[in-house]
Design a protein around this motif. Structure first.
Motif, PDB file in Angstrom:
ATOM      1  N   GLU A  92     -69.931 -29.056  10.423  1.00  0.00           N
ATOM      2  CA  GLU A  92     -70.053 -28.020  11.448  1.00  0.00           C
ATOM      3  C   GLU A  92     -71.343 -27.212  11.209  1.00  0.00           C
ATOM      4  O   GLU A  92     -72.145 -27.583  10.348  1.00  0.00           O
ATOM      5  N   TRP A 148     -72.672 -31.786  13.644  1.00  0.00           N
ATOM      6  CA  TRP A 148     -72.600 -30.823  14.750  1.00  0.00           C
ATOM      7  C   TRP A 148     -74.017 -30.336  15.078  1.00  0.00           C
ATOM      8  O   TRP A 148     -74.823 -30.088  14.170  1.00  0.00           O
ATOM      9  N   ASP A 203     -72.539 -29.776  20.875  1.00  0.00           N
ATOM     10  CA  ASP A 203     -71.745 -28.611  21.261  1.00  0.00           C
ATOM     11  C   ASP A 203     -72.467 -27.752  22.311  1.00  0.00           C
ATOM     12  O   ASP A 203     -73.684 -27.836  22.484  1.00  0.00           O
ATOM     13  N   ARG A 226     -69.600 -31.528  24.721  1.00  0.00           N
ATOM     14  CA  ARG A 226     -68.788 -30.549  25.453  1.00  0.00           C
ATOM     15  C   ARG A 226     -69.168 -30.423  26.924  1.00  0.00           C
ATOM     16  O   ARG A 226     -68.570 -29.629  27.644  1.00  0.00           O
ATOM     17  N   TYR A 236     -64.525 -32.614  24.339  1.00  0.00           N
ATOM     18  CA  TYR A 236     -63.537 -31.760  23.670  1.00  0.00           C
ATOM     19  C   TYR A 236     -63.705 -30.371  24.244  1.00  0.00           C
ATOM     20  O   TYR A 236     -64.581 -30.123  25.076  1.00  0.00           O
ATOM     21  N   ASP A 292     -60.150 -30.830  13.783  1.00  0.00           N
ATOM     22  CA  ASP A 292     -61.353 -30.000  13.789  1.00  0.00           C
ATOM     23  C   ASP A 292     -61.050 -28.704  13.049  1.00  0.00           C
ATOM     24  O   ASP A 292     -60.654 -27.705  13.636  1.00  0.00           O
ATOM     25  N   TRP A 339     -63.020 -26.651  11.536  1.00  0.00           N
ATOM     26  CA  TRP A 339     -64.259 -25.892  11.316  1.00  0.00           C
ATOM     27  C   TRP A 339     -64.002 -24.422  11.013  1.00  0.00           C
ATOM     28  O   TRP A 339     -64.687 -23.815  10.220  1.00  0.00           O
TER      29      TRP A 339
HETATM   30  C1  GAL Z   1     -67.517 -24.218  19.103  1.00  0.00           C
HETATM   31  C2  GAL Z   1     -66.915 -25.610  19.163  1.00  0.00           C
HETATM   32  C3  GAL Z   1     -66.041 -25.765  17.931  1.00  0.00           C
HETATM   33  C4  GAL Z   1     -66.895 -25.577  16.702  1.00  0.00           C
HETATM   34  C5  GAL Z   1     -67.637 -24.242  16.755  1.00  0.00           C
HETATM   35  C6  GAL Z   1     -68.597 -24.114  15.596  1.00  0.00           C
HETATM   36  O1  GAL Z   1     -68.269 -23.960  20.205  1.00  0.00           O
HETATM   37  O2  GAL Z   1     -66.169 -25.799  20.327  1.00  0.00           O
HETATM   38  O3  GAL Z   1     -65.416 -27.031  17.927  1.00  0.00           O
HETATM   39  O4  GAL Z   1     -67.798 -26.635  16.581  1.00  0.00           O
HETATM   40  O5  GAL Z   1     -68.344 -24.115  17.960  1.00  0.00           O
HETATM   41  O6  GAL Z   1     -69.277 -22.895  15.623  1.00  0.00           O
END
Ligand code: GAL
Length: 676
Positions: free
Chosen positions: A241, A280, A340, A397, A411, A463, A465
């Motif tokens: 992440e 990520w 993302d 996303r 996702y 997930d 994270w």
């Molecule tokens: C979000 C994402 C999560 C994670 C997070 C990390 O936007 O949907 O799955 O990756 O960021 O900051």
């Protein structure tokens, strides 16, 4: 003014027509994907699905209004990754990319101006503009509709039932594609193949995925991966992440040497233990990034979180990111990306996305760029692996029209379990895949039920994270969770074959019941779905010990016990917590491998369990190849023929024809199990 020439036939059962003077930049032109002409030619031709003269397009004041007829009383599916309803008829949908699809407006991570009539036809509007589509939800004066009295007549409706689709976009024209049936599945297959898809993921990507907490160091990540092995939970992919970057939000794309001192060594050690690494990132470029300087003149007028929004429609901009990713990630052995936040929400805060009036060096504006940003990022990053003769499968996303060839699953930050299952269904109408990931749960029961659905989705991921959850977080249900993860791995040969079909003939590997040849009463079900050709998943949600499942005609069998359920109507299923209702069509053959710690690599010998259900002969073609390169595109694959014959006195006998070795798996021994 009636505009545009007549419909042109572009392939069997596919027509196009230009209304007005379309913009040159559209979703299709952004991807430039060649249709799969040969595969399209294998689907029998179909008649034009409605009166061709009835369709119309009008251009006025810089806007195009398109109008297409609908059959009365047929549902209308599609329009992208919709979470809130399956049948869009009677609704007006505002198809804008948005990460906040909580209101029933049609906005979502992946809005697609593509709808599928329940009578077996489909329509795509090719544009990079936001489309507002009224699905039988507006009524012209010349249409006769009933006008009951609201005071006295319970039949009164807010929206009288219309019978036309009217679509509006801010462009001086649009090209429209019509896809014939005769079935809903055929229309969807034509759309997927016309988009250039589906795709075949690497075999390892069909195992289980785990994303580690964002601040973890290399040592912590490796320890977590080792814990999967020690506890005997299968896992194939470790996802990092934001914390792997030197700077994130916006991103630097360079490894934090503090947390990851030796990226190549880290990836290599994980590979030795049977894991691949997924990174990520998002698209907004940090002033601290090495690529910031070169990308600055090639970026849009507005920043996101203070980062550049590069114009990746420009080949020079793509090249800069490609070279950096190649050097810093692929050369270190990274196998894929999670893309993302390319779907920012203007509803909650303007800073998550550039505004619609932003300008870009290519001449595109913020509206167009926003609608296609996710598509472009998917294509750009997928190309990196293709150049190395490697396949990938990642997460994204935002997506849109024509996504079937892009090796990504969507996702979301939403977390309603029933909406997840509905999204799994809806994705299958629109050339999309949805990863119903798990992040946490408020009870052990909910944890199990969520893990079960995640394990039976296109990409099976935990997930963690932010939550730091592990599969074994709720010790009282550890066995049930392990079972779900093991089922995932056992199904890999079957899932891989389902994806091979997606790649070859456009049939989605995970799909709504409406895509069955004869769905019967199950056509409108949005809480159950098909996985591959013969498995029906009917998830239980927390709080339930039983549920109603709608079965298409024919007999169905419980996957584990072989218990018979008569199809063609509703059945009630009761299941203990550790068992996910998975039903199998009569006569089906399901190949399974052992619940190995991770998926096998080319050349490995693997035992194959072949299950057959019920007293009807069956045939199945199991797909196999090296599992990770593109050699299959040049013929390096095989179909293993599995068949069950039944003698007059009812004895079943299985037959296997392996076909020539193509450097894939060695399936040995083969054990037959007859159920039902
Ligand atoms: C979000 C994402 C999560 C994670 C997070 C990390 O936007 O949907 O799955 O990756 O960021 O900051």
């Amino acid at each position: 003014m009636e505009v545009g020439p007549r419909w042109n036939k572009v392939a069997p059962g596919i027509w196009s027509r230009v209304f007005g003077a379309p913009e040159t930049f559209t979703a299709r032109s952004a991807l430039k994907a060649a249709p799969r002409w040969e595969a399209l030619g294998e689907i029998p031709d179909a008649p034009f699905p409605f009166d061709p003269a009835a369709a119309s397009g009008e251009v006025r004041g810089g806007r195009t209004v398109l109008r297409f007829p609908l059959r009365p009383n047929t549902p209308v599916f599609g329009l992208g990754l919709q979470f809130l309803r399956l049948d869009q008829r009677g609704r007006t949908r505002y198809l804008r990319v948005n990460s906040d699809p909580v209101q029933d407006t049609g906005e979502t991570h992946a809005p697609v101006p593509f709808y599928v009539g329940g009578d077996g036809h489909a329509v795509l509007i090719d544009t990079a503009r936001i489309v507002t589509i009224h699905v039988a939800s507006v009524v012209r004066r010349k249409e006769a509709v009933p006008t009951p009295d609201r005071t006295t007549d319970p039949a009164w409706q807010e929206t009288p039932p219309g019978s036309w689709v009217e679509a509006v976009l801010a462009a001086p024209g649009a090209e429209v594609f019509v896809f014939g049936g005769p079935t809903v599945r055929d229309a969807v297959r034509r759309y997927n193949l016309f988009s250039g898809g589906g795709f075949l993921p690497p075999r390892w990507s069909l195992g289980f995925w785990h994303r580690t907490p964002t601040r973890y160091s290399a040592a912590e990540v490796e320890a977590e991966a080792a814990e999967y092995r020690r506890r005997g939970f299968p896992c194939d992919v470790i996802g990092l992440e934001p914390g792997w970057h030197t700077a994130a939000y916006p991103c630097s794309y360079e490894w934090s040497r503090e947390r990851f001192p030796d990226p190549a060594g880290f990836v290599h050690r994980l590979a030795e233990a049977g894991f691949t690494v997924n990174l990520w990132e998002h698209a907004w470029v940090s002033p601290k990034a090495e690529v910031h300087g070169p990308l600055a003149p090639l970026s849009g007028s507005h920043t996101v979180w203070g980062g550049l929004a590069p114009d990746y429609t420009l080949p020079e901009a793509r090249k800069i990111l490609e070279n950096q990713h190649e050097r810093a990630h692929l050369a270190a052995g990274v196998a894929g990306y999670k893309l993302d936040e390319c779907d920012g929400s203007e509803l909650t805060s303007g800073s998550w996305m550039f505004p619609a009036h932003a300008t870009f060096p290519s001449g595109l504006d913020g509206e167009q760029m926003r609608q296609v940003y996710g598509l472009i990022l998917q294509q750009l990053t997928a190309g990196l692996f293709r150049r190395r003769d490697r396949r990938t499968f990642g997460l994204v996303r935002a997506s849109g029209a024509g996504a079937a060839p892009l090796p990504y699953a969507l996702y979301t930050d939403l977390y309603d379990h029933r909406q997840y299952v509905r999204a799994l269904c809806n994705a299958g109408f629109a050339g999309l895949l949805f990863a119903a990931e798990v992040r946490g749960a408020s009870s052990p029961e909910e944890w199990v039920r969520r893990v079960q659905v995640a394990s039976l989705s296109p990409l099976a991921q935990l997930d963690a994270w932010s939550s730091g959850t592990k599969p074994w977080t709720f010790p009282e249900v550890e066995t049930a969770v392990r079972r779900a993860l093991e089922l995932r791995v056992r199904l890999v040969p079957y899932l891989y074959t389902a994806f091979a079909r997606y790649q070859r003939d456009g049939t989605p590997p995970v799909r709504p019941m409406a895509l069955e040849e004869d769905p019967g009463e199950a056509r409108l079900a949005d809480d159950q779905y098909m996985l591959g050709q013969d498995l029906l998943v009917a998830p239980l949600f927390a709080g339930q010990t039983e549920r109603k499942v709608l079965l298409p005609p024919g007999n169905w069998y419980d996957f584990e016990t072989g218990e018979l359920l008569e199809g063609g109507g509703a059945a009630v299923l009761a299941r203990p917590l550790e068992s996910i209702p998975l039903l199998v069509r009569e006569g089906a053959i399901v190949p399974l491998m052992p619940p190995l710690p991770h998926t096998p690599r080319a050349g490995e010998t693997v035992a194959l369990e072949v299950r057959h259900y019920g007293p009807r002969p069956g045939r199945y073609r199991l797909y196999d190849d090296d599992g990770e390169t593109l050699a299959f595109e040049h013929g390096a694959f095989r179909w293993i023929d599995l068949a069950v014959d039944i003698s007059q006195d009812g004895v079943r006998r299985g037959r296997v024809e392996m076909g020539p070795d193509v450097g894939g798996l060695v399936y040995d021994p083969v054990q037959w199990v007859f159920l039902g």
